[in-house]
Design an enzyme around this catalytic site. Structure first.
Site, PDB file in Angstrom:
ATOM      1  N   SER A 156    -100.842  -6.558   7.674  1.00 49.66           N
ATOM      2  CA  SER A 156    -101.659  -6.855   6.369  1.00 49.66           C
ATOM      3  C   SER A 156    -101.018  -5.756   5.448  1.00 49.66           C
ATOM      4  CB  SER A 156    -103.173  -6.625   6.499  1.00 49.66           C
ATOM      5  OG  SER A 156    -103.688  -6.201   5.351  1.00 49.66           O
ATOM      6  N   TYR A 169    -110.019   0.166   8.943  1.00 47.65           N
ATOM      7  CA  TYR A 169    -109.138  -1.190   9.398  1.00 47.65           C
ATOM      8  C   TYR A 169    -107.640  -0.548   9.041  1.00 47.65           C
ATOM      9  CZ  TYR A 169    -107.058  -5.670   8.259  1.00 47.65           C
ATOM     10  OH  TYR A 169    -106.437  -6.679   7.987  1.00 47.65           O
TER      11      TYR A 169
END
Length: 274
Positions: A156, A169
């Site tokens: 990501s 995250y």
């Protein structure tokens, strides 16, 4: 004309649970995709099947997984990357592998460090980081034995850019990226390529899961811009996986035109054409 890697051949297996179609010879060999019951994983499975791979898909939602697998002739197997025993059973059922796409992951909640939900953060660490470690470790012997293995990790943009209320995250994704870069170094000289795909905003179930089913809050994440689709990211995976064997695509960072970093996005007023 594109140079293609040698095909892998599914050899005999003593495991009676292994479906017969896993033993078929295919043009490109076997590709395993985790987290494939929806979103990027499902799109990647479809793209790789079109490229001639014999695809094995794994996820916790077996009913959804079968719906993905059936139209593309893939094999659906139960997999929970947070459970070491589940990973071991999954790997045991795949006698050979040439391409591993580590896609399973996700974000759970969004809060400041002062209000951190430790259980949710622990889950993100288990799924995004340790899950990738477990699955990769389980398949590395098969990948190396194939003579032309390839590990793809779907990370990501959060692996590069921290942002407020996202430390659980972004921390897990930073760790996953460090793992991937280390793996590349450790496999140098062996017949296994390593690629990381780091997407920005992709409209999938990601935000819906993050906000615990709050559809309106999830919708606002993509409001006023054109996000990537799961198929956009799958194109990147398939492209990297189908380069000639001597070509290692180390890293792809792919974002919408309307996004320049994890936090910098351009949003148009409602009703404006994109």
């Amino acid at each position: 004309m594109e140079s293609r890697a040698p095909a892998s051949r599914m050899g005999p297996s003593t495991n009676p649970r292994v479906p017969d179609k896993l033993r078929r010879m295919t043009e490109r060999g076997v590709a395993v995709v985790t987290g494939a019951s929806s979103g990027i994983g499902a799109a990647a499975a479809s793209a790789l099947a079109k490229e001639g791979f014999a695809v094995v898909v794994g996820a916790r939602r077996l009913d959804r997984l079968r719906q993905v697998a059936e139209p593309i002739g893939a094999t659906a197997l139960l997999l929970d990357v947070a459970d070491p025993e589940s990973v071991a059973r999954f790997a045991e059922q795949v006698p050979e592998d040439r391409l591993l796409v580590n896609n399973a992951g996700g974000a759970f909640g969004r809060e400041r460090i002062a209000e951190a939900h430790e259980e949710a953060w622990r889950r993100m660490w288990e799924v995004n980081f340790l899950g990738t470690v477990r699955v990769t470790k389980a398949f590395l012997p098969k990948l190396e034995r194939s003579g032309d293995g390839h590990v793809v990790v779907v990370g990501s943009i959060a692996a590069f850019d921290p942002y407020p209320e996202g430390a659980g995250y972004t921390g897990a994704k930073h760790a996953e990226r460090a793992f991937t870069r280390t793996l590349r170094l450790e496999l140098l000289g062996k017949p296994v390529r390593v690629t990381e795909i780091n997407p920005g905003l992709v409209e999938t179930e990601f935000s819906l899961v993050r906000f615990e089913g709050d559809a309106e809050r999830a919708r606002q994440v993509y409001e006023g811009l054109t996000p990537l689709s799961a198929e956009d990211v799958a194109d990147c995976i398939a492209w990297a996986a189908t380069r000639p064997s001597h070509v290692n695509v180390d890293q792809i960072v792919v974002m919408p035109r309307d996004q320049a970093s994890a936090t910098e996005v351009f949003r148009r007023p409602a009703g404006t054409a994109t």
